[in-house]
Write a protein that holds these residues in place. Structure first.
Motif, short mmCIF file in Angstrom:
data_model
loop_
_atom_site.label_atom_id
_atom_site.label_comp_id
_atom_site.label_asym_id
_atom_site.label_seq_id
_atom_site.Cartn_x
_atom_site.Cartn_y
_atom_site.Cartn_z
N SER A 260 0.81 -1.23 0.00
CA SER A 260 0.00 0.00 0.00
C SER A 260 0.84 1.27 0.00
O SER A 260 0.37 2.32 -0.43
CB SER A 260 -0.94 0.02 1.21
OG SER A 260 -0.22 0.22 2.41
N PHE B 181 -5.44 -1.20 2.95
CA PHE B 181 -5.10 0.22 2.83
C PHE B 181 -4.67 0.60 1.41
O PHE B 181 -4.25 1.73 1.18
CB PHE B 181 -3.97 0.59 3.80
CG PHE B 181 -4.44 0.85 5.20
CD1 PHE B 181 -4.59 2.14 5.68
CD2 PHE B 181 -4.74 -0.20 6.05
CE1 PHE B 181 -5.03 2.38 6.98
CE2 PHE B 181 -5.16 0.03 7.35
CZ PHE B 181 -5.32 1.32 7.81
N ASN C 56 -9.34 3.83 3.89
CA ASN C 56 -8.96 2.44 3.64
C ASN C 56 -10.21 1.61 3.33
O ASN C 56 -11.32 2.11 3.36
CB ASN C 56 -8.17 1.84 4.82
CG ASN C 56 -8.96 1.80 6.11
OD1 ASN C 56 -10.00 1.14 6.20
ND2 ASN C 56 -8.47 2.49 7.15
#
Length: 537
Positions: A103, A205, A243
């Protein structure tokens, strides 16, 4: 018993490389140190290892800020060292999983170095950039897990960039298909090298709300969270937009499609969301991740009701897919201290391993759990964790669970010939591997015996789970597989307990490594932190 896939019901041993074994005297563990001790890991009876990040990194977050996904950081060794590790593990029958932090990257990654230079370069849209509000403040109210706002100003672009973690960990823009493809290529690099799977860090995320909407406030009485300090303002919001976006599901399917091209590999997703159990169930549906785990059992709540309620809620929503459970890792206080009133307790340590390894699913054991290690007390002046430094003294961070593994009772506990990066805990050396290895009654040998025995019990590895009604502090459930039923009971208290339990005929099994109870004439009796395993007719 032959399992269809190695990861289903597997026990996965987490190695935190910095603190495992140092072979070059710099005070930091390394890949050759893991190679040297793989025989020890195999002796535990685990099925696989998960190695926390060892990639090139400036180490702002100790490897979870990656500057090059395909290079080993020199402090840990070389790619050739990793290849030796992989070959040695496979020769011992151990599968190898590695962390992938998709992420975000390090601010030192070449992608970000280019992206931050201008709004028009080739990587300009590879990270999450946004204009300031008219008054110069950040574009929305999103907060960083590590404290403060989740936006950092970059004067070269005249914009803010998003960082859900440290400012040194800018978030990638997964709305850009080129970013997704680049990260899939990085995953493929390690699959081609022969790894057996990945632990996907903070996998929910990857995507953010493209509209950058504000997160709504959370009422004060609901400001609890999993895996972060209770006084952290991060708990003041519902994290609906920074997220766990719906677009992430499509990316998970891309990861799975790539992994399905390789035989017998597995993806384990780390998930921390507003409803982590629901997200786990969603993320492990067919065609997505193989397994998911969350912070639900990494809390202070050590009651039968909480454990039962957590597992039952997941079971109700996860009609397809496979869970993975952990009660310790490199981010939280060690379980024997967290659930033992801050004290080391070897009987409790043995019980906790048996408990987590008896739930339906796979298991992650963190290095030192097999020794019953308590949380280390690291003084402020020796703290390394930026999270702990920021929230001291109400929260001491993660260093207390990351101190070096004690191999013997000598200087620096046999971890290093130099000065260890974190101090060896005085309470750990009496529980060293060398001392426990020669003691038949030690936690280490109890764990070894239990894990070997567990492998022979199909219901514990692959069976369904059903809880029975019992009073606190007694936790009882039945595991069933192919018509075979096992009764499993735990006393979560430090006193002997008994209760009525009508389960019909039950034949007690000699499960090694735990303080054993018994069931007779409809009465269940368990010693302090004891357990019972029995076959039901």
């Amino acid at each position: 018993m032959t399992k269809k896939t190695w990861w289903r019901g597997a026990v996965i041993y987490q190695i935190y490389p910095r603190s495992f074994l140092d072979t070059n005297g710099d005070g930091i563990g390394d890949l050759p140190g893991i190679v040297e001790k793989l025989d020890y890991v195999a002796s535990l009876g685990v099925d696989a290892i998960w190695i926390s990040p060892f990639f090139k990194s400036p180490m702002a977050d100790f490897g979870y800020d990656i500057a090059d996904y395909r290079e080993v950081d020199p402090m840990f060794g070389t790619l050739e060292d990793f290849d030796r590790l992989l070959a040695k593990a496979h020769s011992l029958g151990l599968k190898v999983m590695i962390d992938q932090v998709l992420s975000h990257t390090s601010a030192e990654h070449e992608w970000f170095k280019q992206s931050r230079q201008s709004r028009s370069n080739a990587k300009s849209d590879w990270y999450v950039w946004a204009d300031a509000k008219p008054d110069g403040t950040p574009p929305n109210n999103w907060l960083s897990i590590f404290g403060g706002v989740a936006w950092q100003w970059e004067s070269r672009r005249g914009q803010y960039y998003l960082h859900n973690f440290l400012t040194e960990q800018p978030d990638l823009n997964f709305h850009n298909p080129a970013v997704q493809q680049a990260q899939l290529e990085n995953v493929k690099f390690w699959l081609d090298r022969g790894v057996d799977g990945f632990r996907l860090d903070a996998i929910n995320f990857c995507f953010h709300d493209a509209q950058l909407r504000d997160n709504p406030p959370k009422p004060e009485h609901l400001r609890t969270g999993r895996g972060f300090s209770p006084d952290n303002p991060y708990a003041f919001q519902y994290h609906h937009y920074n997220n766990t976006q719906p677009e992430n599901l499509v990316f998970l399917e891309e990861i799975r499609a790539l992994m399905d091209r390789y035989p017998d590999v597995a993806a384990l997703g780390e998930i921390s969301s507003e409803d982590s159990l629901a997200t786990m169930a969603e993320y492990v549906r067919p065609g997505r991740l193989h397994m998911g785990y969350s912070f639900e059992l990494l809390t202070d709540d050590f009651t039968a009701a909480f454990i039962r309620g957590t597992v039952e809620r997941l079971e109700a929503s996860m009609t397809e897919g496979w869970p993975c459970w952990a009660i310790s890792n490199h981010d939280v206080q060690r379980a024997v201290s967290r659930w033992g009133d801050g004290q080391a307790n070897d009987v409790l340590a043995r019980q906790l391993v048996a408990l987590v390894c008896s739930l339906r699913g796979s298991v992650c054991l963190y290095q030192g759990e097999e020794l019953g290690l308590p949380e280390a007390d690291v003084p402020y002046e020796l703290l390394q964790d930026p999270y702990g430094i920021a929230f001291w003294p109400t929260f001491k961070g993660r260093d207390g669970c990351r101190t070096p593994l004690p191999w013997n009772g000598g200087a620096s506990a046999g971890f290093t010939d130099g000065t260890p990066w974190l101090p060896v805990a005085p309470a750990h050396t009496p529980r060293s591997v060398a001392k426990q290895d020669s003691d038949p009654s030690s936690v280490l040998n109890a764990v070894r015996a239990f894990l070997r025995w567990r492998r022979t019990q199909a219901p514990l590895v692959e069976g369904a789970i059903r809880f029975l009604d019992t009073p606190e502090p007694i936790l009882v459930f039945v595991r069933e597989y192919a018509g075979e039923r096992l009764l499993v009971a735990f006393n979560l208290s430090a006193a002997d307990v008994a209760c009525t339990l009508d389960v019909g005929a039950a034949t007690k099994l000699d499960a090694p490594g735990v303080a054993a109870g018994r069931v007779d004439a409809g009465t269940l009796q368990l010693p302090a932190h004891g357990a019972l395993f029995a076959r039901l007719d």
